[in-house]
Design a protein around this motif. Structure first.
Motif, mmCIF file in Angstrom:
data_model
loop_
_atom_site.group_PDB
_atom_site.id
_atom_site.type_symbol
_atom_site.label_atom_id
_atom_site.label_comp_id
_atom_site.label_asym_id
_atom_site.label_seq_id
_atom_site.Cartn_x
_atom_site.Cartn_y
_atom_site.Cartn_z
ATOM 1 N N GLY A 161 0.829 -1.210 0.000
ATOM 2 C CA GLY A 161 0.000 0.000 0.000
ATOM 3 C C GLY A 161 0.858 1.253 0.000
ATOM 4 N N LYS A 162 2.151 1.082 -0.301
ATOM 5 C CA LYS A 162 3.077 2.223 -0.255
ATOM 6 C C LYS A 162 2.620 3.376 -1.127
ATOM 7 C CE LYS A 162 6.753 0.292 -1.890
ATOM 8 N NZ LYS A 162 6.343 -1.082 -2.175
ATOM 9 N N SER A 163 2.371 3.062 -2.419
ATOM 10 C CA SER A 163 2.141 4.182 -3.337
ATOM 11 C C SER A 163 0.844 4.929 -3.037
ATOM 12 C CB SER A 163 2.200 3.726 -4.791
ATOM 13 O OG SER A 163 1.368 2.628 -4.977
ATOM 14 N N THR A 164 -0.248 4.190 -2.792
ATOM 15 C CA THR A 164 -1.508 4.901 -2.528
ATOM 16 C C THR A 164 -1.426 5.690 -1.222
ATOM 17 O OG1 THR A 164 -2.308 2.788 -1.718
ATOM 18 C CG2 THR A 164 -3.182 3.525 -3.834
ATOM 19 N N ALA A 165 -0.868 5.046 -0.185
ATOM 20 C CA ALA A 165 -0.791 5.728 1.112
ATOM 21 C C ALA A 165 0.209 6.882 1.062
ATOM 22 C CB ALA A 165 -0.401 4.732 2.197
ATOM 23 N N ALA A 166 1.348 6.655 0.392
ATOM 24 C CA ALA A 166 2.373 7.707 0.333
ATOM 25 C C ALA A 166 1.851 8.915 -0.453
ATOM 26 C CB ALA A 166 3.639 7.161 -0.322
ATOM 27 N N ARG A 167 1.112 8.625 -1.530
ATOM 28 C CA ARG A 167 0.571 9.736 -2.351
ATOM 29 C C ARG A 167 -0.387 10.597 -1.519
ATOM 30 N NH1 ARG A 167 -1.861 6.907 -6.067
ATOM 31 N NH2 ARG A 167 -0.060 6.702 -7.417
ATOM 32 N N GLU A 168 -1.253 9.926 -0.748
ATOM 33 C CA GLU A 168 -2.226 10.657 0.061
ATOM 34 C C GLU A 168 -1.528 11.418 1.195
ATOM 35 O OE1 GLU A 168 -5.260 11.407 -0.455
ATOM 36 O OE2 GLU A 168 -5.708 12.261 1.528
ATOM 37 N N CYS A 169 -0.510 10.780 1.789
ATOM 38 C CA CYS A 169 0.231 11.465 2.859
ATOM 39 C C CYS A 169 0.887 12.723 2.317
ATOM 40 C CB CYS A 169 1.334 10.578 3.406
ATOM 41 S SG CYS A 169 0.726 9.380 4.528
ATOM 42 N N ALA A 170 1.481 12.584 1.129
ATOM 43 C CA ALA A 170 2.157 13.739 0.521
ATOM 44 C C ALA A 170 1.152 14.864 0.336
ATOM 45 C CB ALA A 170 2.774 13.339 -0.812
ATOM 46 N N LYS A 171 -0.042 14.498 -0.120
ATOM 47 C CA LYS A 171 -1.081 15.504 -0.353
ATOM 48 C C LYS A 171 -1.422 16.218 0.962
ATOM 49 C CE LYS A 171 -5.647 15.423 -2.322
ATOM 50 N NZ LYS A 171 -6.693 14.481 -2.703
ATOM 51 N N ILE A 185 15.273 15.149 -6.985
ATOM 52 C CA ILE A 185 13.910 15.507 -6.551
ATOM 53 C C ILE A 185 13.915 15.858 -5.066
ATOM 54 C CG2 ILE A 185 11.564 14.579 -6.191
ATOM 55 C CD1 ILE A 185 12.039 12.966 -8.812
ATOM 56 N N ALA A 186 14.612 15.031 -4.262
ATOM 57 C CA ALA A 186 14.641 15.278 -2.818
ATOM 58 C C ALA A 186 15.449 16.522 -2.468
ATOM 59 C CB ALA A 186 15.209 14.063 -2.099
ATOM 60 N N ALA A 187 16.414 16.856 -3.328
ATOM 61 C CA ALA A 187 17.253 18.032 -3.036
ATOM 62 C C ALA A 187 16.499 19.325 -3.303
ATOM 63 C CB ALA A 187 18.511 17.982 -3.894
ATOM 64 N N ASN A 188 15.411 19.231 -4.090
ATOM 65 C CA ASN A 188 14.707 20.449 -4.504
ATOM 66 C C ASN A 188 13.259 20.552 -4.048
ATOM 67 O OD1 ASN A 188 16.823 21.732 -6.150
ATOM 68 N ND2 ASN A 188 16.694 19.804 -7.251
ATOM 69 N N ASN A 189 12.805 19.559 -3.292
ATOM 70 C CA ASN A 189 11.400 19.558 -2.862
ATOM 71 C C ASN A 189 11.258 18.928 -1.485
ATOM 72 O OD1 ASN A 189 9.823 20.058 -5.596
ATOM 73 N ND2 ASN A 189 11.407 18.554 -6.062
ATOM 74 N N ASN A 190 10.178 19.294 -0.770
ATOM 75 C CA ASN A 190 9.746 18.483 0.361
ATOM 76 C C ASN A 190 9.091 17.275 -0.285
ATOM 77 O OD1 ASN A 190 10.462 20.310 2.421
ATOM 78 N ND2 ASN A 190 8.580 21.487 2.060
ATOM 79 N N VAL A 191 9.544 16.076 0.072
ATOM 80 C CA VAL A 191 9.096 14.916 -0.700
ATOM 81 C C VAL A 191 8.724 13.716 0.163
ATOM 82 C CG1 VAL A 191 11.403 13.900 -1.034
ATOM 83 C CG2 VAL A 191 9.697 13.586 -2.794
ATOM 84 N N VAL A 192 7.713 13.006 -0.302
ATOM 85 C CA VAL A 192 7.444 11.658 0.217
ATOM 86 C C VAL A 192 7.821 10.739 -0.934
ATOM 87 C CG1 VAL A 192 5.731 10.009 1.047
ATOM 88 C CG2 VAL A 192 5.501 12.417 1.673
ATOM 89 N N MET A 193 8.853 9.928 -0.727
ATOM 90 C CA MET A 193 9.376 9.087 -1.816
ATOM 91 C C MET A 193 9.210 7.626 -1.431
ATOM 92 S SD MET A 193 13.157 9.415 -3.495
ATOM 93 C CE MET A 193 12.895 10.992 -4.269
ATOM 94 N N ASP A 194 8.613 6.839 -2.334
ATOM 95 C CA ASP A 194 8.490 5.424 -1.981
ATOM 96 C C ASP A 194 9.262 4.532 -2.931
ATOM 97 O OD1 ASP A 194 6.904 3.806 -3.866
ATOM 98 O OD2 ASP A 194 5.231 5.114 -3.392
ATOM 99 N N GLY A 195 9.697 3.378 -2.394
ATOM 100 C CA GLY A 195 10.485 2.451 -3.201
ATOM 101 C C GLY A 195 10.926 1.254 -2.394
ATOM 102 N N ARG A 196 12.167 0.814 -2.636
ATOM 103 C CA ARG A 196 12.692 -0.348 -1.918
ATOM 104 C C ARG A 196 13.953 0.016 -1.118
ATOM 105 N NH1 ARG A 196 8.858 -1.336 -4.484
ATOM 106 N NH2 ARG A 196 8.084 -3.300 -5.338
ATOM 107 N N ASP A 197 14.671 1.025 -1.633
ATOM 108 C CA ASP A 197 15.989 1.351 -1.056
ATOM 109 C C ASP A 197 16.092 2.836 -0.731
ATOM 110 O OD1 ASP A 197 15.859 2.246 -3.673
ATOM 111 O OD2 ASP A 197 17.992 1.981 -4.038
ATOM 112 N N ILE A 198 14.964 3.483 -0.530
ATOM 113 C CA ILE A 198 15.016 4.938 -0.321
ATOM 114 C C ILE A 198 15.701 5.265 1.006
ATOM 115 C CG2 ILE A 198 13.694 7.110 -0.336
ATOM 116 C CD1 ILE A 198 13.576 5.360 -2.953
ATOM 117 N N GLY A 199 15.272 4.588 2.077
ATOM 118 C CA GLY A 199 15.862 4.867 3.391
ATOM 119 C C GLY A 199 17.268 4.313 3.557
ATOM 120 N N THR A 200 17.617 3.307 2.752
ATOM 121 C CA THR A 200 18.927 2.679 2.919
ATOM 122 C C THR A 200 19.990 3.265 1.989
ATOM 123 O OG1 THR A 200 18.162 0.958 1.415
ATOM 124 C CG2 THR A 200 18.111 0.429 3.763
#
Ligand code: DC
Length: 225
Positions: free
Chosen positions: A15-25, A115-130
């Protein structure tokens, strides 16, 4: 100016993408779905008869770009908007295969960091935090039981009119999870400082609230954001 980054990693269908998109909003942040980048490379391989397990040289011939149109992320492959085409099930598997290639991961890293250097961002994936944003302000590892994730993905595909079965979706999901977490390059794993969130028993709204709560707790605790 220091921008805020929220990294959301986890397996297929958590549910990463749907939840992350809504959180970002709700947070007023840009949403970035990094899986779309790997999907674009997978699509290129499928369209051009290239084995996605061996995409060597591929990145020199392709240009993948992300842009926001009316707040919605669109992905471009050599100038063509492929946002719809990348969602087909066969592209999911190709994306998982190409994502194991160091060359592909290297080529896509800069786009994500920019993208992260130029925006407040919610980014989803597999290795974003690592790997992509190891210094992200907030890290969440979102997961759920495989059968529940497969049921969600199955419902999604049926809604889109894709012909498939639950068993097929579950098999693909297990295979992708295995590939994604066993590759040598940036495998899917929870970052040491990520908060684990299990959405097995949660509906969409509860998942969004949980992530937003984690983000807000970290913001308050650090008192920096
Ligand atoms: O999130 P998704 O299902 O759209 O991702 C498609 C594939 O891309 C996934 O199986 C693994 C890969 N991927 C990755 O390796 N690293 C990311 N940050 C995002 C996706």
């Amino acid at each position: 100016m220091k921008f805020i980054s929220v990294a959301i990693d986890g397996p297929v269908g958590a549910g990463k993408s749907t939840a992350a998109r809504e959180c970002a909003k709700r947070l007023g942040f840009v949403y970035c779905d990094t899986g779309a980048l790997y999907r674009a490379v997978g699509l290129y391989c499928v369209r051009n008869g290239i084995d996605p397990k061996n995409p060597s040289g591929c990145t020199e011939r392709i240009k993948v770009e992300i842009s926001l149109i009316d707040g919605v992320q669109h992905v471009f492959l050599n100038g063509e908007d492929v946002s719809e085409d990348i969602r087909l099930p066969e592209i999911s598997m190709a994306a998982s295969a190409v994502s194991a290639a160091a060359e592909v991961r290297k080529a896509l890293l800069g786009i994500q960091r920019d993208i992260a250097a130029n925006n407040n961002v919610v980014m989803d994936g597999r290795d974003i935090g690592t790997v992509v944003l190891p210094n992200a302000d907030v890290k969440v590892f979102l997961t759920a039981k495989p059968e529940i994730r497969a049921k969600r993905r199955y419902d999604e595909l049926v809604k889109k009119g894709v012909e498939t079965t639950f068993e097929e979706v579950l098999r693909d999901l297990n295979e992708r999870d295995y590939n994604d977490s066993h590759r040598a390059e940036a495998p899917l794993k929870q970052a040491e400082d990520a908060v684990l969130a299990d959405t097995s028993e949660l509906d969409f709204e509860q998942s969004v609230e949980l992530i937003c709560r984690i983000v807000n707790n970290v913001r308050e605790r650090r008192n920096v954001l």
